[in-house]
Design a protein around this motif. Structure first.
Motif, mmCIF file in Angstrom:
data_model
loop_
_atom_site.group_PDB
_atom_site.id
_atom_site.type_symbol
_atom_site.label_atom_id
_atom_site.label_comp_id
_atom_site.label_asym_id
_atom_site.label_seq_id
_atom_site.Cartn_x
_atom_site.Cartn_y
_atom_site.Cartn_z
ATOM 1 N N GLN A 1 43.179 -23.081 30.292
ATOM 2 C CA GLN A 1 42.199 -23.138 31.170
ATOM 3 C C GLN A 1 41.459 -22.160 31.109
ATOM 4 O OE1 GLN A 1 40.589 -25.225 32.911
ATOM 5 N NE2 GLN A 1 38.860 -23.598 33.548
ATOM 6 N N ASP A 2 42.463 -21.066 30.645
ATOM 7 C CA ASP A 2 42.019 -19.751 30.647
ATOM 8 C C ASP A 2 41.063 -19.370 29.079
ATOM 9 O OD1 ASP A 2 43.462 -18.806 32.478
ATOM 10 O OD2 ASP A 2 44.765 -17.615 31.697
ATOM 11 N N ASP B 1 38.151 -20.392 29.794
ATOM 12 C CA ASP B 1 37.160 -19.791 30.952
ATOM 13 C C ASP B 1 36.460 -18.874 29.984
ATOM 14 O OD1 ASP B 1 37.442 -21.040 33.346
ATOM 15 O OD2 ASP B 1 39.505 -20.394 33.701
#
Length: 67
Positions: free
Chosen positions: A18-19, A22
């Motif tokens: 997810q990071d 992002d």
């Protein structure tokens, strides 16, 4: 490896993925806005570090099997 350890590793893996996504979105936004290229390069470097961590975790999750 216990089930708890596997669950923790998978949770960390999901967080890093997810990071990484992002960072990708942030980099694309910075490029679209015409931000400083040095800032963009720093973000890309951080994204690459995350990718390396993701690869390390994948190696722990998926063992090498030599056929």
């Amino acid at each position: 490896m216990s089930e708890q350890e596997q669950a923790e590793i998978r949770l960390e893996f999901a967080r890093l993925k997810q990071d990484h996504a992002d960072f990708d979105a942030a980099i694309n936004a910075m490029i679209a806005m015409g931000c400083d290229t040095l800032q963009i390069q720093r973000m890309k470097k951080k994204k690459l570090i995350l990718k390396d961590k993701i690869s390390q975790i994948e190696d722990r999750i998926i063992p090498d099997i030599i056929a």
